[in-house]
Write a protein that holds these residues in place. Sequence first.
Motif, short mmCIF file in Angstrom:
data_model
loop_
_atom_site.label_atom_id
_atom_site.label_comp_id
_atom_site.label_asym_id
_atom_site.label_seq_id
_atom_site.Cartn_x
_atom_site.Cartn_y
_atom_site.Cartn_z
N ALA A 70 0.83 -1.21 0.00
CA ALA A 70 0.00 0.00 0.00
C ALA A 70 0.86 1.26 0.00
N THR A 71 0.27 2.32 -0.50
CA THR A 71 0.85 3.66 -0.41
C THR A 71 -0.07 4.49 0.48
N ILE A 72 0.46 4.92 1.62
CA ILE A 72 -0.34 5.71 2.57
C ILE A 72 0.01 7.18 2.39
N PRO A 73 -0.92 8.01 1.87
CA PRO A 73 -0.64 9.44 1.68
C PRO A 73 -0.45 10.13 3.03
N LYS A 74 0.31 11.21 3.02
CA LYS A 74 0.55 11.98 4.24
C LYS A 74 -0.77 12.49 4.83
N GLU A 75 -1.75 12.76 3.96
CA GLU A 75 -3.04 13.28 4.43
C GLU A 75 -3.75 12.28 5.35
N VAL A 76 -3.59 11.00 5.07
CA VAL A 76 -4.23 9.97 5.91
C VAL A 76 -3.61 9.97 7.30
N VAL A 77 -2.28 10.05 7.35
CA VAL A 77 -1.58 10.08 8.65
C VAL A 77 -1.96 11.35 9.41
N VAL A 80 2.44 10.60 16.20
CA VAL A 80 2.75 10.21 14.82
C VAL A 80 2.81 8.69 14.70
N GLN A 81 3.47 8.04 15.66
CA GLN A 81 3.59 6.57 15.63
C GLN A 81 2.22 5.91 15.72
N ASP A 82 1.37 6.42 16.60
CA ASP A 82 0.03 5.85 16.75
C ASP A 82 -0.80 6.07 15.47
N ALA A 83 -0.64 7.25 14.85
CA ALA A 83 -1.37 7.56 13.62
C ALA A 83 -0.92 6.64 12.48
N GLU A 84 0.39 6.39 12.37
CA GLU A 84 0.92 5.48 11.34
C GLU A 84 0.45 4.06 11.59
N ALA A 85 0.43 3.66 12.87
CA ALA A 85 -0.01 2.31 13.22
C ALA A 85 -1.47 2.10 12.86
N GLU A 86 -2.28 3.13 13.06
CA GLU A 86 -3.71 3.03 12.72
C GLU A 86 -3.89 2.92 11.22
N ALA A 87 -3.10 3.67 10.47
CA ALA A 87 -3.16 3.60 9.00
C ALA A 87 -2.75 2.21 8.53
N LEU A 88 -1.74 1.65 9.19
CA LEU A 88 -1.25 0.32 8.83
C LEU A 88 -2.31 -0.74 9.13
N ARG A 89 -3.01 -0.59 10.26
CA ARG A 89 -4.08 -1.53 10.59
C ARG A 89 -5.20 -1.48 9.54
N PRO A 107 1.54 -10.42 11.40
CA PRO A 107 1.92 -9.93 10.06
C PRO A 107 3.36 -9.43 10.06
N ASN A 108 4.06 -9.71 8.98
CA ASN A 108 5.47 -9.32 8.86
C ASN A 108 5.59 -8.10 7.96
N ILE A 109 5.93 -6.95 8.56
CA ILE A 109 6.11 -5.72 7.78
C ILE A 109 7.53 -5.74 7.22
N PHE A 110 7.66 -6.04 5.94
CA PHE A 110 9.01 -6.15 5.37
C PHE A 110 9.41 -4.90 4.56
N ASP A 121 5.75 12.98 1.52
CA ASP A 121 4.32 12.99 1.18
C ASP A 121 3.61 11.65 1.29
N LYS A 122 4.36 10.58 1.63
CA LYS A 122 3.69 9.28 1.69
C LYS A 122 4.55 8.25 2.46
N ILE A 123 3.90 7.09 2.72
CA ILE A 123 4.61 5.93 3.29
C ILE A 123 4.28 4.74 2.41
N GLU A 124 5.32 4.06 1.93
CA GLU A 124 5.11 2.85 1.14
C GLU A 124 5.36 1.64 2.04
N VAL A 125 4.34 0.78 2.15
CA VAL A 125 4.46 -0.37 3.05
C VAL A 125 4.17 -1.66 2.29
#
Length: 433
Positions: free
Chosen positions: A17-24, A63-72, A93-96, A103-107
Amino acid sequence: MEIKSNKIDSANATIEATIPKEVVDANIEKIAKELQKTASVQGFRKGKVPVSIVKKQYGEKLVQDAEAEALREVLSKGLEDLSISNEELIGEPNIFKFDKSDDKIEVAVKVAMRPVVELGDYASMVKDFKKPTIKAKDVDARIKSIAESQAPLEDIKRNRKMKDGDTAVIDFKGSVDGEIFEGGTAENFELLLGSGQFIPGFEEQLVGVKRDEEVVVKVTFPQEYQSKALAGKEAEFKVKVNGIKVKGDVEINDELAKTILQGKEDATVEELQKQVKTQMENEELGKLYNDELKPALLESFVAEFQFDLPEFVVEQEIDMALNKSAQTMSEDEIKELRESEKKLNELRDTFREDAQKSVRATFIIDALAIEQDIKVEENEVMQTIYYEAMQTGQDPKAAYDQYKESGYLPAIQMSMVEDKVLSGLLNSKIKEA
């Protein structure tokens, strides 16, 4: 969010997934507003802390909690796309991949599912076999051995040379470098020659000695001896033989049967023979099961039942094999592996086939246990550990706590399930010889 799900096989899948900065940022706002209700900040009443202050107070944690929620959310949507329920998942789940930019997070996440094992007509794979037979002479020999163990020790009248099987009554005094050491002296100690009760070499040097004779016994304590002060040290024991004892004769009759079969006042030799024969048959059957039949049956199941394996479980099994192998390596060998990823991977691959077989066997046993409704509860595991600890003279509770703290209880439980599953299948195929 852009989510791409891919089911590699029936046991493995990836979610990218690509998580936009706006989501975080939106998650940060939402979490900060929730915290605003309960946050305690000096100078503000509870529930009246401005969101800007909450953000400043919690900073990176927000920030960490917001990223974790987006990842969930990514994981939840990805599993939904793949039609995979949470109950099907095994392990975490293994986050590799987790690449952050302005502007984004690629996971990228790997997930594993419990394999579906199609057992088919597994019972037909279990072959008939004959129950071990015990000869009457072997039963009589066992009873004679039991009788001899019950016999009292008697002093011999003739002063002859001692031999293995004799019990020497001795005084001894041990020294290392001329100094008497603690626990190295005793009087009228009864030592069964050939029992291996004393330091290697001690008992052998008493063979051939007579009553009232004095000898000097020279031995070397083993390197792994319990007392570090004595481990590997050479010692001398001044030994005086005060007496020689042997087992007296015990008649094999109904009275002996009553003694051995406690609680049965009407016990007879015939009944004792039946009980001993049954015990010996069970011993031979257990040996046949453990040495031959169970390993062969499990091997045949592993060869027959083919299904996809969760990659991370196989990798964990390889890790364990690698760690065990590392215990026998030199420092130079370990250093070489640390410095060369290629050599490390080559070594890991040598364990892969066995790891896959081991993992496959585990899931097969699990499927058979579910099929036959076989379970092993924690109290059964506890009882087993307690019994084995008592058999070896250990503190049962301490042994159980040690296994628990080391994380070994699930492995013991699984081993007991395997034993029940395979033994049950084999029991249905026994034929009287």
